[in-house]
Design an enzyme around this catalytic site. Sequence first.
Site, PDB file in Angstrom:
ATOM      1  N   GLY A  46      19.362  22.025   1.230  1.00 37.37           N
ATOM      2  CA  GLY A  46      20.653  21.512   0.776  1.00 37.37           C
ATOM      3  C   GLY A  46      20.548  20.036   0.455  1.00 37.37           C
ATOM      4  N   GLN A  51      23.460  11.518  -1.124  1.00 41.57           N
ATOM      5  CA  GLN A  51      22.032  11.335  -0.849  1.00 41.57           C
ATOM      6  C   GLN A  51      21.243  10.887  -2.068  1.00 41.57           C
ATOM      7  OE1 GLN A  51      21.683  15.341   1.257  1.00 41.57           O
ATOM      8  NE2 GLN A  51      20.203  14.098   2.359  1.00 41.57           N
ATOM      9  N   CYS A  89      16.790  16.338   7.692  1.00 43.08           N
ATOM     10  CA  CYS A  89      17.604  15.835   6.587  1.00 43.08           C
ATOM     11  C   CYS A  89      16.704  15.032   5.666  1.00 43.08           C
ATOM     12  CB  CYS A  89      18.712  14.945   7.144  1.00 43.08           C
ATOM     13  SG  CYS A  89      19.771  14.243   5.884  1.00 43.08           S
ATOM     14  N   LEU A  90      16.857  15.213   4.349  1.00 47.18           N
ATOM     15  CA  LEU A  90      16.008  14.493   3.401  1.00 47.18           C
ATOM     16  C   LEU A  90      16.268  12.983   3.432  1.00 47.18           C
ATOM     17  CD1 LEU A  90      16.055  16.967   0.365  1.00 47.18           C
ATOM     18  CD2 LEU A  90      14.209  16.604   2.010  1.00 47.18           C
ATOM     19  N   HIS A 131      26.236  20.921   7.663  1.00 44.43           N
ATOM     20  CA  HIS A 131      25.410  19.713   7.528  1.00 44.43           C
ATOM     21  C   HIS A 131      25.761  18.970   6.234  1.00 44.43           C
ATOM     22  CE1 HIS A 131      21.377  17.548   7.884  1.00 44.43           C
ATOM     23  NE2 HIS A 131      21.740  17.300   6.626  1.00 44.43           N
ATOM     24  N   GLU A 132      25.852  19.733   5.127  1.00 46.11           N
ATOM     25  CA  GLU A 132      26.128  19.103   3.828  1.00 46.11           C
ATOM     26  C   GLU A 132      27.573  18.605   3.745  1.00 46.11           C
ATOM     27  OE1 GLU A 132      23.608  18.335   2.161  1.00 46.11           O
ATOM     28  OE2 GLU A 132      22.239  19.688   3.201  1.00 46.11           O
ATOM     29  N   HIS A 135      27.898  15.286   5.261  1.00 43.77           N
ATOM     30  CA  HIS A 135      27.443  14.190   4.388  1.00 43.77           C
ATOM     31  C   HIS A 135      28.605  13.614   3.583  1.00 43.77           C
ATOM     32  CE1 HIS A 135      23.133  13.663   4.661  1.00 43.77           C
ATOM     33  NE2 HIS A 135      22.909  14.951   4.606  1.00 43.77           N
TER      34      HIS A 135
HETATM   35 ZN    ZN Z   1      21.191  15.855   5.215  1.00 41.97          ZN
END
Ligand code: ZN
Length: 175
Positions: A46, A51, A89-90, A131-132, A135
């Site tokens: 995701g 991000q 997480c990226l 999670h997304e 963000h």
């Molecule tokens: Zn993340």
Amino acid sequence: MAVRRIVYYPDEPLKAKAKPVEVFGPKLDRLVEDLFDTLHAYEGVGLAAPQVGASKRLFVLQEPGGEPMCFANPEILEQEGREEGEEGCLSLPRIYAQVSRATRLKVRAQDASGEEFEMEALDFLARVIQHESDHLDGILFPERLDLITRQEKLQEWAEVREQLLAEEAEAKHAP
Ligand code: ZN
């Protein structure tokens, strides 16, 4: 089509509350395409618009072997169950922790063309959506950990981040 640079924790606009998507059209399509390109390049599941530096209520996800999905202006309508599971997480690569999330969700969102949809999500998919969605409210997974674990993980991250930035600087100066 472009792979964008991923913003590292805690740089802007990761911690800001993202703005609703109001205009659907070619410009948004390009952003959605870039999100998918970036997601695939980094082999993530995701990715949220903040991000890649776009403070918009928008994220994409694709489970391994699954359909690509786009969520604009998502709203979690119902949630139940609770389970711990590993998350990364990226925006904080190489850092992983057990995070407690609901196991069943009902979500309403708009797709990339603005069409509204509702869906139920279970387990891993429910975890990714939570999670997304976080963000979009400026919340990253360390903020979902207890204080001691959070401090440990952020300390780990400080070292990894320095290492990553050094690697990037070196790559830039490579002949
Ligand atoms: Zn993340």
